[in-house]
Design a protein around this motif. Structure first.
Motif, PDB file in Angstrom:
ATOM      1  N   PHE A  25       0.829  -1.198   0.000  1.00 41.25           N
ATOM      2  CA  PHE A  25       0.000   0.000   0.000  1.00 41.25           C
ATOM      3  C   PHE A  25       0.867   1.253   0.000  1.00 41.25           C
ATOM      4  CE2 PHE A  25      -2.517   3.333   2.007  1.00 41.25           C
ATOM      5  CZ  PHE A  25      -3.690   3.255   1.289  1.00 41.25           C
ATOM      6  N   ILE A  26       1.897   1.297   0.834  1.00 40.42           N
ATOM      7  CA  ILE A  26       2.795   2.462   0.910  1.00 40.42           C
ATOM      8  C   ILE A  26       3.543   2.650  -0.400  1.00 40.42           C
ATOM      9  CG2 ILE A  26       4.907   3.315   2.012  1.00 40.42           C
ATOM     10  CD1 ILE A  26       3.843   2.049   4.623  1.00 40.42           C
ATOM     11  N   PHE A  29       1.249   3.974  -3.063  1.00 40.77           N
ATOM     12  CA  PHE A  29       0.880   5.368  -2.790  1.00 40.77           C
ATOM     13  C   PHE A  29       1.976   6.316  -3.257  1.00 40.77           C
ATOM     14  CE2 PHE A  29       0.967   9.160  -0.130  1.00 40.77           C
ATOM     15  CZ  PHE A  29      -0.363   9.588  -0.185  1.00 40.77           C
ATOM     16  N   TRP A  30       3.240   6.018  -2.921  1.00 39.34           N
ATOM     17  CA  TRP A  30       4.323   6.939  -3.262  1.00 39.34           C
ATOM     18  C   TRP A  30       4.720   6.848  -4.735  1.00 39.34           C
ATOM     19  CZ3 TRP A  30       5.130  11.051  -0.728  1.00 39.34           C
ATOM     20  CH2 TRP A  30       4.842  11.107   0.635  1.00 39.34           C
ATOM     21  N   GLN A  33       2.231   9.110  -6.221  1.00 36.08           N
ATOM     22  CA  GLN A  33       2.582  10.496  -5.931  1.00 36.08           C
ATOM     23  C   GLN A  33       3.724  10.983  -6.832  1.00 36.08           C
ATOM     24  OE1 GLN A  33       0.120  12.226  -4.202  1.00 36.08           O
ATOM     25  NE2 GLN A  33       1.716  13.039  -2.872  1.00 36.08           N
ATOM     26  N   SER A  68       6.531   6.864   5.983  1.00 34.58           N
ATOM     27  CA  SER A  68       5.281   6.087   5.937  1.00 34.58           C
ATOM     28  C   SER A  68       5.437   4.738   6.620  1.00 34.58           C
ATOM     29  CB  SER A  68       4.839   5.897   4.479  1.00 34.58           C
ATOM     30  OG  SER A  68       4.593   7.139   3.865  1.00 34.58           O
ATOM     31  N   ALA A 136      -1.950  15.099   2.414  1.00 32.07           N
ATOM     32  CA  ALA A 136      -1.483  13.848   1.810  1.00 32.07           C
ATOM     33  C   ALA A 136      -1.167  12.814   2.892  1.00 32.07           C
ATOM     34  CB  ALA A 136      -0.251  14.097   0.946  1.00 32.07           C
ATOM     35  N   LEU A 140      -2.989   9.329   3.811  1.00 32.11           N
ATOM     36  CA  LEU A 140      -2.214   8.095   3.882  1.00 32.11           C
ATOM     37  C   LEU A 140      -2.363   7.422   5.243  1.00 32.11           C
ATOM     38  CD1 LEU A 140      -0.067   6.131   2.774  1.00 32.11           C
ATOM     39  CD2 LEU A 140       1.682   7.692   3.661  1.00 32.11           C
ATOM     40  N   LEU A 143      -5.805   5.845   5.693  1.00 31.35           N
ATOM     41  CA  LEU A 143      -5.936   4.597   4.942  1.00 31.35           C
ATOM     42  C   LEU A 143      -5.141   3.477   5.605  1.00 31.35           C
ATOM     43  CD1 LEU A 143      -5.757   6.020   1.300  1.00 31.35           C
ATOM     44  CD2 LEU A 143      -7.751   5.049   2.441  1.00 31.35           C
TER      45      LEU A 143
END
Length: 364
Positions: A25-26, A29-30, A33, A68, A136, A140, A143
């Motif tokens: 997930f991390i 996400f990045w 981004q 994160s 942001a 994050l 979530l």
């Protein structure tokens, strides 16, 4: 042990699932981004400026990934805590994360693109970027909290199900083993009486039958079902013992067609019912008592009945407490919940009938 889950192994698997899920997930996400910012810069800046901003953006993204993971680890440590504490911690993590990220962003661009960064820097833009990164990180963190809480809930439900299964098995075992003492007591008393009367051959036969019955019965798992044919075989061993005790008073009739003998039933479920007939009918009668065991199939249901004719005579009262019948009923309801029926009632002719209805199932 069959049918159980190793708690240490289960906890390890659960922790691995949480870590694996949050890791992907991390990273996703990045990556999203970084890709989005790169596309925006590509549309708004010149070629040289795009290359100048790419390296610091990679460094800042790496910092974001590290922050994160730290946030995710902190949230995992809150397992079992109240939701209020989790929300407060999540807000604090989002705030700290945006501050660290903004500082890293400023430092990276000052290091790798000092000219472009100094020209573009204003306090208003920095505060706007700070607010942007806060939202942001807030998104994050929220979530991540949702993911970890969901996995924590699933793990708790799994552990509750495991505990319920263990308790269910223990209950079945307890009910099963409550059924044996009466039989053992009566049989040993009968053997002692035969020995005192010097009826050695009959006593020896009863001991052999008892050994066969116990060997067969104790080898069974009370949590597992057995074919009805095996159940009848075990009851035949038991009745062989009782026939030696009451050779002139016990007559056995078994009506179990071949087509139903493969049906699965809880092991030794009929033993206390048969024992009740012996104790409360045969033992007090001076005339023969007929003990009947019957079974039939009706669609997707299996019907089993144990009945006896009325005892005749005055050999004393053998009225019971109903513990045996109650144990059978409890065991059936523990095994099948409401998908079974248990009925015990006196008959008009003075006999007694116990009827059981179970879901039809076979080993195949």
């Amino acid at each position: 042990m069959n049918g159980t889950t190793d708690p240490v192994s289960a906890e390890t698997d659960s922790s691995r699932l949480v870590r694996r899920t949050t890791t992907w997930f991390i990273l996703l996400f990045w990556i999203a981004q970084f890709t989005m910012l790169t596309i925006l810069r590509h549309l708004n800046l010149g070629e040289e400026e795009k290359l100048a901003y790419l390296l610091p953006r990679l460094c800042v993204t790496a910092v974001g990934v590290g922050v994160s993971f730290a946030i995710a680890d902190r949230l995992r440590r809150l397992a079992g805590r109240t939701m209020t504490r989790k929300l407060v911690t999540a807000f604090a993590c989002a705030l700290i994360g945006c501050l660290v990220h903004s500082a890293a962003n400023l430092a990276a661009f000052q290091l790798f693109a000092p000219t472009e960064s100094s020209a573009a820097f204003t306090l208003g833009l920095y505060l706007a970027a700070l607010l942007q990164w806060f939202w942001a990180y807030a998104a994050l963190t929220a979530l991540l909290l949702a993911v970890t809480s969901s996995l924590e809930l699933s793990d708790r439900e799994r552990r509750i199900a495991d505990l319920q299964r263990v308790a269910h098995t223990a209950q079945l075992r307890a009910l099963r083993y409550q059924l044996n003492p009466h039989f053992m007591f009566n049989t040993l008393n009968s053997i002692a009486a035969l020995i005192s009367r010097r009826e050695a051959e009959t006593a020896e036969a009863m001991v052999e039958n008892l050994a066969d019955f116990l060997r067969a019965g104790l080898s069974l798992d009370p949590h597992e079902d057995i074919p009805l044919d095996r159940e009848i075989e075990l009851q035949s061993l038991y009745l062989a013992i009782e026939t030696l005790r009451f050779p002139d008073r016990l007559r056995v009739e078994i009506d179990v067609p071949a087509e139903v003998r493969g049906a699965l039933v809880p092991s030794l479920v009929t033993q206390p019912l048969v024992e009740n007939v012996v104790r409360h009918a045969v033992a007090i009668s001076i005339e023969p008592v007929v003990l009947g065991i019957a079974a039939r199939r009706d669609g997707d249901r299996l019907h089993i009945s144990v009945r006896n004719s009325a005892p005749a005579g005055t050999r004393g009262s053998a009225g019971g407490t109903g513990v045996g019948l109650a144990n059978v009923a409890d065991r059936l309801h523990a095994r099948f919940d409401r998908d079974c029926t248990f009925r015990a009632e006196a008959q008009a002719d003075g006999g007694f009938l116990v009827a059981i209805e179970l879901p039809w199932s076979t080993a195949s």
